[in-house]
Design an enzyme around this catalytic site. Structure first.
Site, PDB file in Angstrom:
ATOM      1  N   LYS A 112      17.310 -29.852  68.115  1.00 38.89           N
ATOM      2  CA  LYS A 112      16.416 -30.886  68.692  1.00 38.89           C
ATOM      3  C   LYS A 112      14.902 -30.180  69.093  1.00 38.89           C
ATOM      4  O   LYS A 112      14.665 -29.171  69.193  1.00 38.89           O
ATOM      5  CB  LYS A 112      16.668 -31.662  69.932  1.00 38.89           C
ATOM      6  CG  LYS A 112      17.206 -30.914  71.027  1.00 38.89           C
ATOM      7  CD  LYS A 112      17.951 -31.526  72.246  1.00 38.89           C
ATOM      8  CE  LYS A 112      18.423 -30.632  73.157  1.00 38.89           C
ATOM      9  NZ  LYS A 112      19.303 -31.282  74.158  1.00 38.89           N
TER      10      LYS A 112
ATOM     11  N   ASP B 289      24.152 -33.378  75.481  1.00 36.39           N
ATOM     12  CA  ASP B 289      23.423 -33.993  74.610  1.00 36.39           C
ATOM     13  C   ASP B 289      24.450 -35.312  73.809  1.00 36.39           C
ATOM     14  O   ASP B 289      23.944 -35.966  72.898  1.00 36.39           O
ATOM     15  CB  ASP B 289      23.344 -32.911  73.150  1.00 36.39           C
ATOM     16  CG  ASP B 289      22.313 -31.998  73.325  1.00 36.39           C
ATOM     17  OD1 ASP B 289      21.435 -32.218  74.139  1.00 36.39           O
ATOM     18  OD2 ASP B 289      22.384 -30.896  72.913  1.00 36.39           O
TER      19      ASP B 289
END
Length: 175
Positions: free
Chosen positions: A92, A133
């Protein structure tokens, strides 16, 4: 070879020829041997301020070394520490973002390329992408198998016992 301390094994997946495997154990990820590669997920900004990423940052340092590699989402940064490689899957852009299954897959493919090129045959990792996450572990397992099944890389996935995991998460959330 990684010999976890008192591991509790759950299911294993192996290739027919025995060259690839995915094993699941309950125990401490850092109890494996010093020559076993390690892997976990981070963001492009290399913040590593919570979860198991914080433990990696404390144990292996190297934030500037990682930043100098200028890796982007879908790639894998690498540190060499003593006899092992430590893989930082960039899943990310920012620490506050969430990864996608595509970014995880791409970063795993990048790690696989490094493993094949450098003769890495054993990697230990947490349940990548599934803690803070929030990715689905069943889907992540499928991706791991898809990416590594035609290699000679054996992967051991570590999960903390539930009480320990809850205490670690609570402690890391305060930071």
């Amino acid at each position: 070879m990684c010999e976890p301390q008192d591991p509790v094994r759950s299911h294993d997946v192996k290739s027919e020829d025995g060259s690839w495997s995915l094993s699941h154990v309950t125990g401490d990820l850092f109890s494996c041997g010093g020559d076993e590669a390690l892997a976990h997920c981070i963001s492009e900004d290399c913040r590593m301020g919570a979860g198991i990423a914080l433990v990696f940052r404390q144990r292996f340092r190297g934030e500037e070394e990682l930043k100098e590699q200028k890796k982007l989402t879908g790639q894998c940064a690498v540190l060499k520490r003593d006899r092992r490689f430590v893989y930082y899957l960039i899943t990310k852009k920012k620490a506050r973002h969430k990864p996608t299954y595509d970014s995880l897959t791409l970063s795993l493919e990048d790690m696989r390329s490094h493993c094949v090129k450098n003769g890495v045959t054993r990697i230990s990792m947490p349940r990548i992408g599934c803690g803070l996450d929030r990715l689905d572990w069943t889907r992540v397992c499928e991706i791991l198998e898809q990416v590594f099944r035609h290699t000679h890389v054996c992967i051991t996935v570590y999960s903390l016992p539930p009480k320990t995991a809850a205490a670690v998460m609570k402690g890391n959330m305060r930071r």
